[in-house]
Motif scaffolding. Structure first.
Motif, short mmCIF file in Angstrom:
data_model
loop_
_atom_site.label_atom_id
_atom_site.label_comp_id
_atom_site.label_asym_id
_atom_site.label_seq_id
_atom_site.Cartn_x
_atom_site.Cartn_y
_atom_site.Cartn_z
N TYR A 21 3.56 -25.79 -7.24
CA TYR A 21 4.03 -25.75 -5.86
C TYR A 21 4.95 -26.94 -5.66
O TYR A 21 4.59 -28.08 -6.03
CB TYR A 21 2.86 -25.84 -4.87
N ASN A 52 -13.48 -25.94 -5.64
CA ASN A 52 -12.36 -25.88 -4.70
C ASN A 52 -11.09 -26.40 -5.35
O ASN A 52 -11.11 -27.43 -6.02
CB ASN A 52 -12.65 -26.74 -3.46
N ALA A 54 -9.40 -25.08 -7.74
CA ALA A 54 -9.27 -24.80 -9.17
C ALA A 54 -8.06 -23.93 -9.50
O ALA A 54 -7.54 -23.95 -10.61
CB ALA A 54 -10.53 -24.12 -9.69
N LYS A 56 -7.97 -20.45 -8.17
CA LYS A 56 -8.37 -19.03 -8.09
C LYS A 56 -7.47 -18.24 -7.14
O LYS A 56 -6.98 -17.17 -7.48
CB LYS A 56 -9.85 -18.92 -7.63
N THR A 58 -4.54 -19.00 -6.09
CA THR A 58 -3.17 -18.96 -6.61
C THR A 58 -3.04 -17.81 -7.60
O THR A 58 -2.08 -17.04 -7.56
CB THR A 58 -2.82 -20.31 -7.27
N1 LIG Z 1 1.17 -23.21 -0.78
C1 LIG Z 1 0.75 -24.31 -1.41
N2 LIG Z 1 1.53 -25.41 -1.45
C2 LIG Z 1 1.13 -26.52 -2.12
N3 LIG Z 1 -0.05 -26.64 -2.77
C3 LIG Z 1 -0.86 -25.57 -2.75
C4 LIG Z 1 -0.52 -24.36 -2.07
N4 LIG Z 1 -1.53 -23.46 -2.23
C5 LIG Z 1 -2.47 -24.10 -2.97
N5 LIG Z 1 -2.07 -25.35 -3.28
C6 LIG Z 1 -2.81 -26.33 -4.10
O1 LIG Z 1 -3.01 -25.76 -5.39
C7 LIG Z 1 -4.32 -26.06 -5.89
C8 LIG Z 1 -5.06 -24.76 -6.20
O2 LIG Z 1 -5.35 -24.12 -4.96
P1 LIG Z 1 -6.05 -22.68 -4.87
O3 LIG Z 1 -6.08 -22.31 -3.43
O4 LIG Z 1 -5.39 -21.75 -5.80
O5 LIG Z 1 -7.52 -23.02 -5.39
P2 LIG Z 1 -8.86 -22.18 -5.24
O6 LIG Z 1 -9.51 -22.25 -6.58
O7 LIG Z 1 -8.59 -20.86 -4.68
O8 LIG Z 1 -9.68 -23.06 -4.20
P3 LIG Z 1 -10.78 -22.56 -3.13
O9 LIG Z 1 -12.01 -22.27 -3.91
O10 LIG Z 1 -10.94 -23.79 -2.28
O11 LIG Z 1 -10.22 -21.39 -2.39
C9 LIG Z 1 -4.98 -26.91 -4.82
O12 LIG Z 1 -4.82 -28.27 -5.16
C10 LIG Z 1 -4.20 -26.60 -3.57
O13 LIG Z 1 -4.20 -27.70 -2.68
#
Ligand SMILES: Nc1ncnc2c1ncn2[C@@H]1O[C@H](COP(=O)(O)OP(=O)(O)OP(=O)(O)O)[C@@H](O)[C@H]1O
Length: 319
Positions: A21, A52, A54, A56, A58
């Motif tokens: 990102y 959190n 990780a 997922k 994305t």
């Molecule tokens: N649109 C964005 N812009 C910048 N950083 C982002 C964006 N979306 C996610 N991130 C960052 O990318 C990383 C992965 O985020 P992601 O939401 O994919 O994780 P996750 O495993 O789904 O977490 P959770 O279990 O909290 O939903 C995190 O550090 C998050 O802050």
């Protein structure tokens, strides 16, 4: 659907998937996926776990076409998303975490609209069948905003199924859902898989949920795959406890005599000896520690949890 289903060996395959990102405002650039390799077998109920942040969501958003990957290759039902994004997307149904549909449409209209959006011809639509399957047939003409939280979630599942995708992805399907509804959602997910052969991918923070439902579990951390194993194999790793000893005098290193044990010196100065209760006993481990000169000031027994698996796996992979 049957015909398509016999084709690929993997329902979803990601190779070297990277998502960075861009920096924005004060937030620096963020590498959410770090060369993720993941193969999800067709016909499985596959759990995608991770702490959190990780990566997922994305990953799921890339599959859904909501996030554009930076690098790597993704195939959904054998279709490369870069080559034929439309058909790749048609092979999956995504049940999002957030409840999102127009509150002024009824469940019947919501499903009909979604079917139209996917170009499902009127005679092939299964609107009533789906409403029945998720227990909403008697609510077909109620405004969606008047449905309970649980009913809304079930409507989201039905909505993800209108185009009969061979793969269904559920993002945190039971977060904030009461126990009874959780049970009925699990039952429905299992039926979809066992009776209709649908591959299910679900993300969850609850190990218990993954344990009960999933035949295979992948753990991602910091945008990388750190484990992907049949559930029983992964759980065997969890069949571990630790005796955590606070020594009377600081230990500079793990005593040589404990080298055949799975021992670790922690940053807080404690000595953790991991063991399998079925193979070893606390008395035996303590006797060994005393024998090699460890003077025990205090001790506690740690039960395993998912966090431990993350820690163990991430330190083992250097990630
Ligand atoms: N649109 C964005 N812009 C910048 N950083 C982002 C964006 N979306 C996610 N991130 C960052 O990318 C990383 C992965 O985020 P992601 O939401 O994919 O994780 P996750 O495993 O789904 O977490 P959770 O279990 O909290 O939903 C995190 O550090 C998050 O802050």
């Amino acid at each position: 659907m049957r015909e398509i289903m016999s084709k690929p060996s993997f329902a979803i395959e990601a190779q070297g998937l990277v998502k960075t990102y861009a920096a924005s405002g004060k937030a620096p650039e963020k590498q959410a996926l770090n060369g993720l390799d993941l193969s999800i077998p067709k016909g499985s109920i596959f759990g995608l776990l991770g702490p959190n942040g990780a990566g997922k969501s994305t990953f799921i958003n890339i599959l859904a076409g909501l996030v554009v990957k930076t690098a790597g290759k993704v195939q959904i039902w054998d279709i490369d998303i870069d080559i034929d994004h439309r058909n790749a997307k048609a092979a999956i149904g995504i049940v999002p975490q957030e409840i999102s549909f127009d509150a002024f449409f009824t469940p019947y209209e919501t499903l009909e609209l979604q079917a139209g959006f996917y170009g499902v011809p009127a005679k092939e639509r299964r609107t009533m069948e789906l409403l029945e399957a998720v227990g909403l047939a008697d609510k077909r003409d109620t405004y969606s905003r008047l449905l309970s939280g649980g009913m809304k979630r079930r409507l989201l599942i039905a909505k993800a199924l209108v185009h009969t995708p061979p793969v269904v992805i559920l993002d945190e399907p039971t977060a904030g859902v009461d126990v009874e509804l959780r049970r009925s959602l699990w039952d429905y997910i299992t039926t979809l898989n066992k009776e209709h052969g649908v591959t299910i991918v679900l993300t969850t923070h609850y190990l218990e949920e993954a344990q009960e439902l999933c035949d295979t579990i992948a753990i991602i951390n910091q945008g990388r795959l750190i484990a992907c194993e049949p559930t029983p194999t992964l759980l065997r790793r969890l069949d571990k406890k630790a005796v955590v000893i606070t020594p009377m005098d600081p230990l500079g290193q793990i005593p040589v005599g404990l080298s055949e044990l799975e021992a670790a010196l922690r940053t807080d100065g404690t000595l953790a000896i991991h063991y399998r209760p079925k193979d070893d006993s606390v008395a035996n481990l303590l006797a060994k520690a005393v024998e090699v000169g460890v003077r025990i000031k205090d001790l506690r027994i740690e039960e395993p949890n998912l966090e431990d698996v993350f820690v163990a796996l991430t330190s083992a992979t250097g990630g």
